[in-house]
Design an enzyme around this catalytic site. Structure first.
Site, PDB file in Angstrom:
ATOM      1  N   GLU A  29      -0.665  43.446  40.470  1.00  0.00           N
ATOM      2  CA  GLU A  29      -1.452  44.683  40.356  1.00  0.00           C
ATOM      3  C   GLU A  29      -2.678  44.404  39.481  1.00  0.00           C
ATOM      4  O   GLU A  29      -2.554  43.901  38.358  1.00  0.00           O
ATOM      5  CB  GLU A  29      -0.627  45.823  39.743  1.00  0.00           C
ATOM      6  CG  GLU A  29      -1.452  47.121  39.732  1.00  0.00           C
ATOM      7  CD  GLU A  29      -0.738  48.307  39.087  1.00  0.00           C
ATOM      8  OE1 GLU A  29       0.411  48.165  38.596  1.00  0.00           O
ATOM      9  OE2 GLU A  29      -1.353  49.393  39.056  1.00  0.00           O
ATOM     10  N   GLU A  55      -5.143  43.169  33.484  1.00  0.00           N
ATOM     11  CA  GLU A  55      -5.942  44.290  32.961  1.00  0.00           C
ATOM     12  C   GLU A  55      -6.992  43.707  32.013  1.00  0.00           C
ATOM     13  O   GLU A  55      -6.763  42.680  31.388  1.00  0.00           O
ATOM     14  CB  GLU A  55      -5.025  45.197  32.134  1.00  0.00           C
ATOM     15  CG  GLU A  55      -5.040  46.660  32.326  1.00  0.00           C
ATOM     16  CD  GLU A  55      -6.320  47.361  32.598  1.00  0.00           C
ATOM     17  OE1 GLU A  55      -7.308  47.105  31.932  1.00  0.00           O
ATOM     18  OE2 GLU A  55      -6.334  48.203  33.491  1.00  0.00           O
ATOM     19  N   ASP A 105     -12.514  50.514  38.988  1.00  0.00           N
ATOM     20  CA  ASP A 105     -13.779  51.035  38.444  1.00  0.00           C
ATOM     21  C   ASP A 105     -14.831  50.993  39.549  1.00  0.00           C
ATOM     22  O   ASP A 105     -15.062  49.940  40.147  1.00  0.00           O
ATOM     23  CB  ASP A 105     -14.230  50.174  37.258  1.00  0.00           C
ATOM     24  CG  ASP A 105     -13.337  50.391  36.042  1.00  0.00           C
ATOM     25  OD1 ASP A 105     -12.715  51.465  35.944  1.00  0.00           O
ATOM     26  OD2 ASP A 105     -13.251  49.476  35.202  1.00  0.00           O
ATOM     27  N   LYS A 109     -23.539  52.913  39.796  1.00  0.00           N
ATOM     28  CA  LYS A 109     -25.021  52.847  39.679  1.00  0.00           C
ATOM     29  C   LYS A 109     -25.599  51.804  40.617  1.00  0.00           C
ATOM     30  O   LYS A 109     -24.986  50.749  40.842  1.00  0.00           O
ATOM     31  CB  LYS A 109     -25.399  52.481  38.244  1.00  0.00           C
ATOM     32  CG  LYS A 109     -25.216  53.609  37.269  1.00  0.00           C
ATOM     33  CD  LYS A 109     -25.939  53.313  35.980  1.00  0.00           C
ATOM     34  CE  LYS A 109     -25.502  54.273  34.894  1.00  0.00           C
ATOM     35  NZ  LYS A 109     -25.447  53.661  33.583  1.00  0.00           N
ATOM     36  N   ASP A 141     -10.269  57.209  44.903  1.00  0.00           N
ATOM     37  CA  ASP A 141     -10.834  58.537  45.160  1.00  0.00           C
ATOM     38  C   ASP A 141     -12.298  58.421  45.566  1.00  0.00           C
ATOM     39  O   ASP A 141     -12.899  59.412  45.966  1.00  0.00           O
ATOM     40  CB  ASP A 141     -10.795  59.353  43.856  1.00  0.00           C
ATOM     41  CG  ASP A 141     -11.628  58.638  42.800  1.00  0.00           C
ATOM     42  OD1 ASP A 141     -11.224  57.524  42.411  1.00  0.00           O
ATOM     43  OD2 ASP A 141     -12.704  59.150  42.414  1.00  0.00           O
TER      44      ASP A 141
HETATM   45  C1  LIG Z   1     -10.218  53.556  36.626  1.00  0.00           C
HETATM   46  S1  LIG Z   1      -9.030  52.576  35.820  1.00  0.00           S
HETATM   47  C2  LIG Z   1      -7.569  52.793  36.817  1.00  0.00           C
HETATM   48  C3  LIG Z   1      -6.291  52.426  36.086  1.00  0.00           C
HETATM   49  C4  LIG Z   1      -5.002  52.585  36.885  1.00  0.00           C
HETATM   50  N1  LIG Z   1      -4.951  51.709  38.025  1.00  0.00           N
HETATM   51  C5  LIG Z   1      -4.822  54.030  37.316  1.00  0.00           C
HETATM   52  O1  LIG Z   1      -4.868  54.273  38.543  1.00  0.00           O
HETATM   53  O2  LIG Z   1      -4.597  54.885  36.446  1.00  0.00           O
HETATM   54  C6  LIG Z   1      -9.521  50.923  36.264  1.00  0.00           C
HETATM   55  C7  LIG Z   1      -8.840  49.877  35.411  1.00  0.00           C
HETATM   56  O3  LIG Z   1      -9.160  48.586  35.921  1.00  0.00           O
HETATM   57  C8  LIG Z   1      -9.376  47.703  34.832  1.00  0.00           C
HETATM   58  N2  LIG Z   1     -10.254  46.641  35.317  1.00  0.00           N
HETATM   59  C9  LIG Z   1     -11.544  46.759  35.695  1.00  0.00           C
HETATM   60  N3  LIG Z   1     -12.031  45.582  36.115  1.00  0.00           N
HETATM   61  C10 LIG Z   1     -11.005  44.686  36.016  1.00  0.00           C
HETATM   62  C11 LIG Z   1     -10.883  43.295  36.267  1.00  0.00           C
HETATM   63  N4  LIG Z   1     -11.915  42.589  36.738  1.00  0.00           N
HETATM   64  N5  LIG Z   1      -9.706  42.692  36.033  1.00  0.00           N
HETATM   65  C12 LIG Z   1      -8.662  43.401  35.554  1.00  0.00           C
HETATM   66  N6  LIG Z   1      -8.725  44.718  35.279  1.00  0.00           N
HETATM   67  C13 LIG Z   1      -9.874  45.356  35.508  1.00  0.00           C
HETATM   68  C14 LIG Z   1     -10.003  48.581  33.760  1.00  0.00           C
HETATM   69  O4  LIG Z   1      -9.812  48.052  32.470  1.00  0.00           O
HETATM   70  C15 LIG Z   1      -9.280  49.904  33.961  1.00  0.00           C
HETATM   71  O5  LIG Z   1      -8.125  50.004  33.154  1.00  0.00           O
END
Ligand SMILES: C[S@@+](CC[C@H](N)C(=O)[O-])C[C@H]1O[C@@H](n2cnc3c(N)ncnc32)[C@H](O)[C@@H]1O
Length: 336
Positions: A29, A55, A105, A109, A141
């Site tokens: 994941e 993460e 994420d 932009k 989403d």
């Molecule tokens: C919008 S949050 C969603 C978290 C979770 N999956 C949820 O649905 O609640 C996106 C997560 O992806 C992590 N993330 C972003 N880019 C990443 C990367 N290149 N490798 C690992 N984690 C990443 C961020 O730190 C953040 O916690």
């Protein structure tokens, strides 16, 4: 269990990471946030699959680890790294049953799209690390990112795109609940490899266990009698190659910044603090310059901080050596 990058092997194996359950399915994941997905999803299997979670956020890592421990999910390895580094260097070829990405994420932009994870190079990497029949599962989403990811999967030339319903567990994450409370829905796609491209692991090795291993990047040199370490100044070096098929962020080039030099009170010598950047991988390493008793000095990557040995880290040892050569040092041996 939480792993640092230096705790892994390159590549690693399910047998080593999950010694009690090596033959169970293996799920990665990406961006697990506070870890709500896995207890829900694992409960849909007769036996919890082996779990690898990656993460960027250290706070999320600790929250998720507590949650998985409370749920009794012991065949789980969590790590704080950029996902591409873990998938490319640690995950063996053809090993994973699924790569799950929930609410990534969106980098909305203009001009920020190459920060997005789900681009064609990642899909090719994922296809190389999935088992036949495995898949990348995306739930989001974000309309525009969803379309972007589907287009990038097509563009990769190695993924079939199927639009299906999200697994119920993906609708129980923190972000799923946040968007649901706002009345927003979620898209789901399943990306299934149609080919298994070769995406090689990088030239990455572990720091050897043996104290005097010649595999630790090093050099032996003789400093000039008038050597003055106070001449040290911040110094940047760049090198390596950029992968043709990928953007700059995925390149194999390195940047080394020598940040500072510290005198040792216990030993005849110094340590240099170096910042090493290779694509998404960043390491802070120490390079020792230590008297050997015969008048020469050993320049050597220190074990401190758990470095892994990469082309950039070798270049850091080379950059320190080069700086000393510019000050008149004579190198008698190079091992980097
Ligand atoms: C919008 S949050 C969603 C978290 C979770 N999956 C949820 O649905 O609640 C996106 C997560 O992806 C992590 N993330 C972003 N880019 C990443 C990367 N290149 N490798 C690992 N984690 C990443 C961020 O730190 C953040 O916690």
């Amino acid at each position: 269990m939480i792993y640092r990058l230096s705790d892994f092997h390159f590549p690693d194996t399910a047998a080593r990471l999950y010694p009690d359950t090596p033959h169970r399915p293996w799920v990665l994941e990406v961006g697990f946030g506070d870890g709500r997905f896995w207890p829900h999803y694992a409960a849909t299997f007769p036996e919890a699959p082996n779990y690898l979670g990656v993460e960027l956020s250290g706070v999320s890592l600790l929250k998720a680890e507590r949650r998985l421990r409370a749920a009794g999910l012991t065949n789980a390895v969590l790590t704080k790294l950029p996902a591409t580094v873990l998938v490319r260097e640690v995950v063996p070829e053809g090993a994973l049953d699924a790569i799950v990405v929930n609410f990534p994420d969106p980098w909305p932009k203009a001009g920020h799209t190459d920060h997005r994870l789900l681009r064609a190079p990642f899909f090719r990497l994922a296809a190389s690390r999935l088992k036949p029949g495995g898949a990348v599962l995306l739930t989001t989403d974000h309309d525009e990112y969803f379309e972007f990811a589907c287009a990038e999967a097509e563009e990769s030339g190695v993924m079939r795109v199927d639009l299906t319903d999200a697994p119920p567990a993906a609708l129980e994450t923190k972000y799923a609940l946040k968007w649901r409370d706002l009345g927003l829905g979620a898209h789901h796609a399943r990306f299934t490899p149609t080919a298994q491209p070769q995406v090689p692991h990088g030239a990455v090795t572990r720091y050897p266990d043996e104290e005097d291993s010649p595999d630790v990047p090093h050099a032996i040199l003789t400093l000039p009698p008038d050597f003055d370490p106070r001449e040290f100044g911040k110094h940047t070096a760049r090198g390596g190659q950029t992968r043709e098929t990928a953007s700059e962020r995925d390149g194999t080039g390195w940047t080394v910044v020598l940040l500072d030099l510290y005198r040792s009170l216990g030993k005849d010598g110094w340590v240099c603090l170096a910042h090493v950047v290779e694509g998404e991988l960043t390491q802070e390493v120490l390079v020792g310059v230590t008297g050997r008793g015969d008048g020469s000095h050993l320049v050597r990557l220190a074990r401190f901080g758990g470095p892994i040995i990469t082309p950039g880290v070798k270049a850091a040892v080379g950059t320190v050596t080069g700086w000393l050569e510019e000050r008149g040092a004579v190198v008698t041996h190079r091992g980097y």
